[in-house]
Scaffold this motif. Structure first.
Motif, mmCIF file in Angstrom:
data_model
loop_
_atom_site.group_PDB
_atom_site.id
_atom_site.type_symbol
_atom_site.label_atom_id
_atom_site.label_comp_id
_atom_site.label_asym_id
_atom_site.label_seq_id
_atom_site.Cartn_x
_atom_site.Cartn_y
_atom_site.Cartn_z
ATOM 1 N N ILE A 60 23.710 56.231 47.097
ATOM 2 C CA ILE A 60 23.582 56.022 45.654
ATOM 3 C C ILE A 60 24.246 54.705 45.251
ATOM 4 C CG2 ILE A 60 24.265 56.929 43.402
ATOM 5 C CD1 ILE A 60 23.981 59.743 44.671
ATOM 6 N N LEU A 61 25.422 54.425 45.804
ATOM 7 C CA LEU A 61 26.088 53.146 45.509
ATOM 8 C C LEU A 61 25.269 51.967 46.021
ATOM 9 C CD1 LEU A 61 29.855 53.862 46.212
ATOM 10 C CD2 LEU A 61 28.728 53.591 44.025
ATOM 11 N N GLY A 62 24.650 52.118 47.185
ATOM 12 C CA GLY A 62 23.810 51.054 47.729
ATOM 13 C C GLY A 62 22.604 50.774 46.857
ATOM 14 N N LEU A 63 21.975 51.824 46.336
ATOM 15 C CA LEU A 63 20.860 51.624 45.410
ATOM 16 C C LEU A 63 21.312 50.916 44.147
ATOM 17 C CD1 LEU A 63 18.869 54.970 45.674
ATOM 18 C CD2 LEU A 63 18.067 52.688 46.242
ATOM 19 N N SER A 64 22.481 51.258 43.664
ATOM 20 C CA SER A 64 23.008 50.585 42.473
ATOM 21 C C SER A 64 23.277 49.110 42.751
ATOM 22 C CB SER A 64 24.290 51.264 42.010
ATOM 23 O OG SER A 64 24.030 52.577 41.609
ATOM 24 N N LEU A 65 23.843 48.807 43.911
ATOM 25 C CA LEU A 65 24.088 47.401 44.247
ATOM 26 C C LEU A 65 22.789 46.625 44.389
ATOM 27 C CD1 LEU A 65 27.069 47.521 46.767
ATOM 28 C CD2 LEU A 65 27.067 46.729 44.414
ATOM 29 N N LEU A 66 21.755 47.254 44.953
ATOM 30 C CA LEU A 66 20.466 46.573 45.054
ATOM 31 C C LEU A 66 19.862 46.310 43.682
ATOM 32 C CD1 LEU A 66 18.679 48.122 48.146
ATOM 33 C CD2 LEU A 66 19.425 45.781 47.815
ATOM 34 N N THR A 67 20.009 47.246 42.759
ATOM 35 C CA THR A 67 19.483 46.996 41.414
ATOM 36 C C THR A 67 20.263 45.887 40.721
ATOM 37 O OG1 THR A 67 20.838 48.766 40.468
ATOM 38 C CG2 THR A 67 18.605 49.331 41.111
ATOM 39 N N TYR A 68 21.577 45.810 40.957
ATOM 40 C CA TYR A 68 22.351 44.705 40.394
ATOM 41 C C TYR A 68 21.887 43.368 40.972
ATOM 42 C CZ TYR A 68 25.604 48.254 38.685
ATOM 43 O OH TYR A 68 26.164 49.330 38.064
ATOM 44 N N ALA A 69 21.608 43.345 42.272
ATOM 45 C CA ALA A 69 21.134 42.111 42.904
ATOM 46 C C ALA A 69 19.795 41.676 42.313
ATOM 47 C CB ALA A 69 21.014 42.302 44.413
ATOM 48 N N VAL A 70 18.895 42.626 42.117
ATOM 49 C CA VAL A 70 17.599 42.293 41.524
ATOM 50 C C VAL A 70 17.778 41.816 40.087
ATOM 51 C CG1 VAL A 70 15.397 43.289 40.782
ATOM 52 C CG2 VAL A 70 16.287 43.783 43.050
ATOM 53 N N ASN A 71 18.676 42.431 39.333
ATOM 54 C CA ASN A 71 18.916 42.010 37.956
ATOM 55 C C ASN A 71 19.470 40.586 37.891
ATOM 56 O OD1 ASN A 71 18.009 44.439 36.974
ATOM 57 N ND2 ASN A 71 20.055 45.298 36.715
ATOM 58 N N VAL A 72 20.410 40.266 38.769
ATOM 59 C CA VAL A 72 20.959 38.902 38.777
ATOM 60 C C VAL A 72 19.884 37.905 39.186
ATOM 61 C CG1 VAL A 72 22.622 37.383 39.935
ATOM 62 C CG2 VAL A 72 23.327 39.632 39.172
ATOM 63 N N PHE A 73 19.039 38.286 40.138
ATOM 64 C CA PHE A 73 17.946 37.399 40.559
ATOM 65 C C PHE A 73 16.963 37.177 39.410
ATOM 66 C CE2 PHE A 73 13.672 36.900 42.353
ATOM 67 C CZ PHE A 73 13.846 35.685 42.992
ATOM 68 N N LEU A 74 16.578 38.246 38.722
ATOM 69 C CA LEU A 74 15.665 38.097 37.582
ATOM 70 C C LEU A 74 16.287 37.251 36.474
ATOM 71 C CD1 LEU A 74 14.080 41.630 37.147
ATOM 72 C CD2 LEU A 74 12.931 39.532 37.811
ATOM 73 N N PHE A 75 17.568 37.465 36.239
ATOM 74 C CA PHE A 75 18.249 36.689 35.203
ATOM 75 C C PHE A 75 18.302 35.211 35.570
ATOM 76 C CE2 PHE A 75 21.954 35.433 32.613
ATOM 77 C CZ PHE A 75 21.462 35.843 31.385
ATOM 78 N N ALA A 76 18.466 34.911 36.850
ATOM 79 C CA ALA A 76 18.548 33.520 37.293
ATOM 80 C C ALA A 76 17.197 32.819 37.241
ATOM 81 C CB ALA A 76 19.111 33.449 38.705
ATOM 82 N N THR A 77 16.098 33.569 37.195
ATOM 83 C CA THR A 77 14.789 32.924 37.130
ATOM 84 C C THR A 77 14.520 32.280 35.777
ATOM 85 O OG1 THR A 77 13.707 34.980 36.461
ATOM 86 C CG2 THR A 77 13.761 34.486 38.814
ATOM 87 N N GLY A 78 15.319 32.610 34.772
ATOM 88 C CA GLY A 78 15.133 32.029 33.441
ATOM 89 C C GLY A 78 15.909 30.747 33.237
ATOM 90 N N ARG A 79 16.219 30.034 34.249
ATOM 91 C CA ARG A 79 16.997 28.790 34.260
ATOM 92 C C ARG A 79 18.474 29.078 34.064
ATOM 93 N NH1 ARG A 79 13.543 26.227 30.148
ATOM 94 N NH2 ARG A 79 11.628 25.721 31.209
ATOM 95 N N LEU A 80 19.281 28.483 34.894
ATOM 96 C CA LEU A 80 20.729 28.656 34.814
ATOM 97 C C LEU A 80 21.320 27.515 33.995
ATOM 98 C CD1 LEU A 80 21.436 29.662 38.503
ATOM 99 C CD2 LEU A 80 21.348 31.133 36.516
ATOM 100 N N VAL A 81 21.318 27.694 32.689
ATOM 101 C CA VAL A 81 21.854 26.693 31.775
ATOM 102 C C VAL A 81 22.904 27.380 30.917
ATOM 103 C CG1 VAL A 81 21.316 25.079 29.920
ATOM 104 C CG2 VAL A 81 19.650 25.489 31.722
ATOM 105 N N SER A 82 24.124 26.880 30.942
ATOM 106 C CA SER A 82 25.166 27.513 30.128
ATOM 107 C C SER A 82 25.138 26.946 28.715
ATOM 108 C CB SER A 82 26.535 27.296 30.766
ATOM 109 O OG SER A 82 26.826 25.933 30.827
ATOM 110 N N GLY A 83 25.272 27.827 27.740
ATOM 111 C CA GLY A 83 25.322 27.421 26.341
ATOM 112 C C GLY A 83 23.978 27.113 25.720
ATOM 113 N N ALA A 84 22.883 27.371 26.417
ATOM 114 C CA ALA A 84 21.560 27.089 25.863
ATOM 115 C C ALA A 84 21.041 28.311 25.119
ATOM 116 C CB ALA A 84 20.591 26.715 26.978
ATOM 117 N N PRO A 85 20.439 28.118 23.962
ATOM 118 C CA PRO A 85 19.921 29.268 23.207
ATOM 119 C C PRO A 85 18.644 29.807 23.843
ATOM 120 C CG PRO A 85 19.357 27.240 22.086
ATOM 121 C CD PRO A 85 20.242 26.862 23.248
ATOM 122 N N PRO A 86 18.368 31.117 23.690
ATOM 123 C CA PRO A 86 17.141 31.679 24.231
ATOM 124 C C PRO A 86 15.952 31.560 23.285
ATOM 125 C CG PRO A 86 18.517 33.422 23.417
ATOM 126 C CD PRO A 86 19.281 32.148 23.223
#
Length: 117
Positions: free
Chosen positions: A29-55
């Protein structure tokens, strides 16, 4: 910044796969949770890694913006992973209460059960 995010995704994925391959239900169960966190960070990073930029686009200024679609996808994925984790925890708890064991391996076949003769 990209190296840090890529390393975080790799470490989360490796730790998640390691925990999924364990023989107890709680580490799975913990491994599945870590995999979902990894996918979430990957999806979030696909929107450009720019700090302070408005969406949001601003038609009056020439501003670098962050794509809001990955943020919406991550928000949806968080809700779905929470529900999935709750269901898996309840299934694992039910299996533990019925058998008093939380191992995920299959029982060994009795001798001669696999013979075709």
């Amino acid at each position: 910044m990209e190296l840090l995010v890529a390393s975080a995704v790799g470490i989360l994925t490796a730790a998640g796969i390691y925990l999924i391959l364990r023989r107890r239900s709680f580490p799975v169960i913990l491994g599945l949770s870590l995999l979902t966190y990894a996918v979430n960070v990957f999806l979030f990073a696909t929107g450009r890694l720019v700090s302070g930029a408005p969406p949001i686009l601003n038609k009056y200024e020439e501003v670098v913006y962050t794509d809001p679609l990955p943020q919406a996808l991550v928000l949806t994925a968080i809700v779905i992973s929470f529900g999935m984790t709750a269901v898996v925890v309840m299934v694992a708890l039910g299996a533990y209460l019925s058998s008093q064991n939380d191992r995920t391996n299959m029982p060994a076949e009795p001798e001669g059960a696999g013979d075709d003769e």
